[in-house]
Design a protein around this motif. Structure first.
Motif, PDB file in Angstrom:
ATOM      1  N   LEU A 242       0.694  -1.230   0.095  1.00 19.50           N
ATOM      2  CA  LEU A 242       0.098  -0.041  -0.054  1.00 19.50           C
ATOM      3  C   LEU A 242       0.923   1.268   0.070  1.00 19.50           C
ATOM      4  CD1 LEU A 242      -2.836  -0.910   2.342  1.00 19.50           C
ATOM      5  CD2 LEU A 242      -3.076  -0.572  -0.026  1.00 19.50           C
ATOM      6  N   ALA A 243       1.904   1.183   0.594  1.00 16.43           N
ATOM      7  CA  ALA A 243       2.763   2.497   0.640  1.00 16.43           C
ATOM      8  C   ALA A 243       3.124   2.914  -0.852  1.00 16.43           C
ATOM      9  CB  ALA A 243       4.039   2.075   1.239  1.00 16.43           C
ATOM     10  N   LYS A 244       3.421   1.864  -1.401  1.00 16.65           N
ATOM     11  CA  LYS A 244       3.731   1.946  -2.956  1.00 16.65           C
ATOM     12  C   LYS A 244       2.619   2.418  -3.968  1.00 16.65           C
ATOM     13  CE  LYS A 244       6.993  -0.415  -4.965  1.00 16.65           C
ATOM     14  NZ  LYS A 244       7.573  -1.575  -5.538  1.00 16.65           N
ATOM     15  N   GLU A 245       1.472   1.573  -3.689  1.00 18.42           N
ATOM     16  CA  GLU A 245       0.391   1.959  -4.530  1.00 18.42           C
ATOM     17  C   GLU A 245      -0.650   3.245  -4.033  1.00 18.42           C
ATOM     18  OE1 GLU A 245      -2.385  -1.288  -3.594  1.00 18.42           O
ATOM     19  OE2 GLU A 245      -1.252  -2.748  -4.867  1.00 18.42           O
ATOM     20  N   GLN A 246      -0.375   3.506  -2.728  1.00 15.80           N
ATOM     21  CA  GLN A 246      -1.034   4.947  -2.380  1.00 15.80           C
ATOM     22  C   GLN A 246      -0.063   6.115  -2.097  1.00 15.80           C
ATOM     23  OE1 GLN A 246      -4.121   4.875  -2.192  1.00 15.80           O
ATOM     24  NE2 GLN A 246      -4.408   2.742  -2.663  1.00 15.80           N
ATOM     25  N   SER A 247       1.143   5.904  -2.778  1.00 16.28           N
ATOM     26  CA  SER A 247       2.132   6.791  -2.687  1.00 16.28           C
ATOM     27  C   SER A 247       2.306   7.822  -1.472  1.00 16.28           C
ATOM     28  CB  SER A 247       1.645   7.878  -3.923  1.00 16.28           C
ATOM     29  OG  SER A 247       1.969   7.753  -4.967  1.00 16.28           O
ATOM     30  N   ALA A 248       2.212   6.891  -0.300  1.00 14.28           N
ATOM     31  CA  ALA A 248       2.418   7.601   1.138  1.00 14.28           C
ATOM     32  C   ALA A 248       3.539   8.298   1.469  1.00 14.28           C
ATOM     33  CB  ALA A 248       2.188   6.168   2.275  1.00 14.28           C
ATOM     34  N   ASP A 249       3.569   8.989   2.406  1.00 20.83           N
ATOM     35  CA  ASP A 249       4.582   9.971   2.975  1.00 20.83           C
ATOM     36  C   ASP A 249       5.238   9.482   4.222  1.00 20.83           C
ATOM     37  OD1 ASP A 249       4.347  11.980   0.708  1.00 20.83           O
ATOM     38  OD2 ASP A 249       2.553  12.705   1.868  1.00 20.83           O
ATOM     39  N   VAL A 250       4.103   9.321   4.702  1.00 16.29           N
ATOM     40  CA  VAL A 250       4.350   8.558   6.267  1.00 16.29           C
ATOM     41  C   VAL A 250       3.666   7.335   6.747  1.00 16.29           C
ATOM     42  CG1 VAL A 250       4.646   8.998   8.846  1.00 16.29           C
ATOM     43  CG2 VAL A 250       5.047  10.841   7.164  1.00 16.29           C
ATOM     44  N   VAL A 251       4.468   6.222   7.173  1.00 13.25           N
ATOM     45  CA  VAL A 251       3.805   4.959   7.546  1.00 13.25           C
ATOM     46  C   VAL A 251       3.798   4.891   9.048  1.00 13.25           C
ATOM     47  CG1 VAL A 251       3.564   2.676   7.526  1.00 13.25           C
ATOM     48  CG2 VAL A 251       4.094   3.726   5.363  1.00 13.25           C
ATOM     49  N   LEU A 252       2.810   4.967   9.566  1.00 12.56           N
ATOM     50  CA  LEU A 252       2.837   4.538  11.217  1.00 12.56           C
ATOM     51  C   LEU A 252       2.561   3.175  11.059  1.00 12.56           C
ATOM     52  CD1 LEU A 252       0.129   7.279  12.753  1.00 12.56           C
ATOM     53  CD2 LEU A 252       2.716   7.571  12.733  1.00 12.56           C
ATOM     54  N   MET A 253       3.712   2.439  11.732  1.00 12.12           N
ATOM     55  CA  MET A 253       4.030   1.121  11.590  1.00 12.12           C
ATOM     56  C   MET A 253       4.261   0.414  13.079  1.00 12.12           C
ATOM     57  SD  MET A 253       5.018  -1.303   9.208  1.00 12.12           S
ATOM     58  CE  MET A 253       5.900  -0.580   7.661  1.00 12.12           C
ATOM     59  N   ASP A 254       3.185  -0.503  13.382  1.00 10.34           N
ATOM     60  CA  ASP A 254       3.447  -1.227  14.468  1.00 10.34           C
ATOM     61  C   ASP A 254       4.369  -2.181  14.410  1.00 10.34           C
ATOM     62  OD1 ASP A 254       2.574  -2.433  17.235  1.00 10.34           O
ATOM     63  OD2 ASP A 254       1.330  -3.620  16.227  1.00 10.34           O
ATOM     64  N   ILE A 255       5.515  -2.375  15.220  1.00  2.00           N
ATOM     65  CA  ILE A 255       6.421  -3.302  15.456  1.00  2.00           C
ATOM     66  C   ILE A 255       5.879  -4.773  15.084  1.00  2.00           C
ATOM     67  CG2 ILE A 255       8.476  -4.252  16.603  1.00  2.00           C
ATOM     68  CD1 ILE A 255       9.184  -1.473  17.146  1.00  2.00           C
ATOM     69  N   ARG A 256       4.966  -5.224  16.121  1.00  3.65           N
ATOM     70  CA  ARG A 256       4.741  -6.556  16.385  1.00  3.65           C
ATOM     71  C   ARG A 256       3.335  -6.639  15.544  1.00  3.65           C
ATOM     72  NH1 ARG A 256       6.737  -4.787  21.124  1.00  3.65           N
ATOM     73  NH2 ARG A 256       8.443  -6.162  21.823  1.00  3.65           N
ATOM     74  N   MET A 257       3.643  -7.449  14.241  1.00  2.00           N
ATOM     75  CA  MET A 257       2.305  -7.777  13.562  1.00  2.00           C
ATOM     76  C   MET A 257       2.298  -9.303  13.196  1.00  2.00           C
ATOM     77  SD  MET A 257       1.399  -4.560  11.484  1.00  2.00           S
ATOM     78  CE  MET A 257       2.989  -4.273  10.764  1.00  2.00           C
ATOM     79  N   PRO A 258       1.518 -10.047  13.107  1.00  3.74           N
ATOM     80  CA  PRO A 258       1.596 -11.538  12.201  1.00  3.74           C
ATOM     81  C   PRO A 258       1.948 -11.569  11.038  1.00  3.74           C
ATOM     82  CG  PRO A 258      -0.766 -10.606  12.363  1.00  3.74           C
ATOM     83  CD  PRO A 258      -0.014  -9.409  13.113  1.00  3.74           C
TER      84      PRO A 258
END
Length: 226
Positions: free
Chosen positions: A43-59
């Motif tokens: 999605l970062a690529k598809e939506q041309s994101a500027d900032v990603v709020l990223m949780d460290i622990r995900m499945p």
């Protein structure tokens, strides 16, 4: 200019809360939500994101792996990642900064802190809260067992820096802003910014957060036990 924000967290309730907060601001908007790291990268690529709020622990693909993938992709060079952690003093602090994260924020942060984090990251600055910075230093101390040595690879790369660039790097590693560094060194903020940018280019650092890591790992700056 609107900041395009991507939310990556496996908890739908948290994503919803973050979306309401971010979308309430006139200068930013949520452009996507991801429940795992792989989806976040896509999605970062598809939506041309500027900032990603990223949780460290995900499945599946966790936030750490996703950050590495984003940092390694030239097409996503402009994307900045802010790690969201349950505990700001986290064992993944150093690893995430090495992977390319621009900083950390605790999930218990105040709304204004979260919004400020997005703006700071979008502006290319490093975001390290006092708690996260203490955790970073503590981790370096633990890894080095208090020894005075540094990574010879990073140390060799530092030779490319001018004396002033080294001075500025030391100040960056201390968590000081450009304005604060300018006051300390009695130069203009624009001059400091120029030195920071040149140091980043010479050291191959993605942003200021990685400059902090290099400063410690090279031995240029050594954590002090207080």
């Amino acid at each position: 200019m609107t900041i395009r924000v991507l939310l990556a967290d496996d908890q739908a309730l948290l994503r919803s809360a973050f979306r309401v907060l971010v979308d309430s601001e006139p200068d930013m908007e949520v452009v996507g939500e991801a429940s795992d790291g792989a989806e976040a990268v896509r999605l970062a690529k598809e939506q041309s994101a500027d900032v990603v709020l990223m949780d460290i622990r995900m499945p599946g693909t966790d936030g750490l792996a996703a950050t590495r993938l984003i940092s390694a992709d030239p097409a996503l060079a402009r994307v900045r990642v802010v790690m969201l952690t349950t505990f700001e003093v986290d064992e993944y602090v150093v690893q995430s900064l090495r992977a390319g994260a621009s900083g950390f924020l605790g999930k218990g942060a105040e709304p204004e802190e979260l919004l400020n984090a997005i703006r700071v990251a979008a502006g290319g600055e490093a975001l390290l809260s006092p708690a996260a910075t203490k955790g970073l230093i503590a981790t370096f101390l633990a890894q080095s067992d208090g020894t005075q040595g540094g990574d010879p690879v990073h140390a060799e790369r530092l030779e490319a820096l001018t004396g002033r660039e080294r001075e500025v790097l030391v100040q960056v590693a201390g968590g000081h802003s450009n304005d604060e560094i300018a006051e300390r060194l009695e130069v203009s903020p624009l001059t400091v910014k120029t030195h920071v940018n040149r140091a980043m280019a010479k050291l191959g650092a993605r942003d200021r957060a990685q400059l902090v890591v290099i400063a410690y790992e090279s031995g240029l700056v050594r954590p002090r036990v207080t």
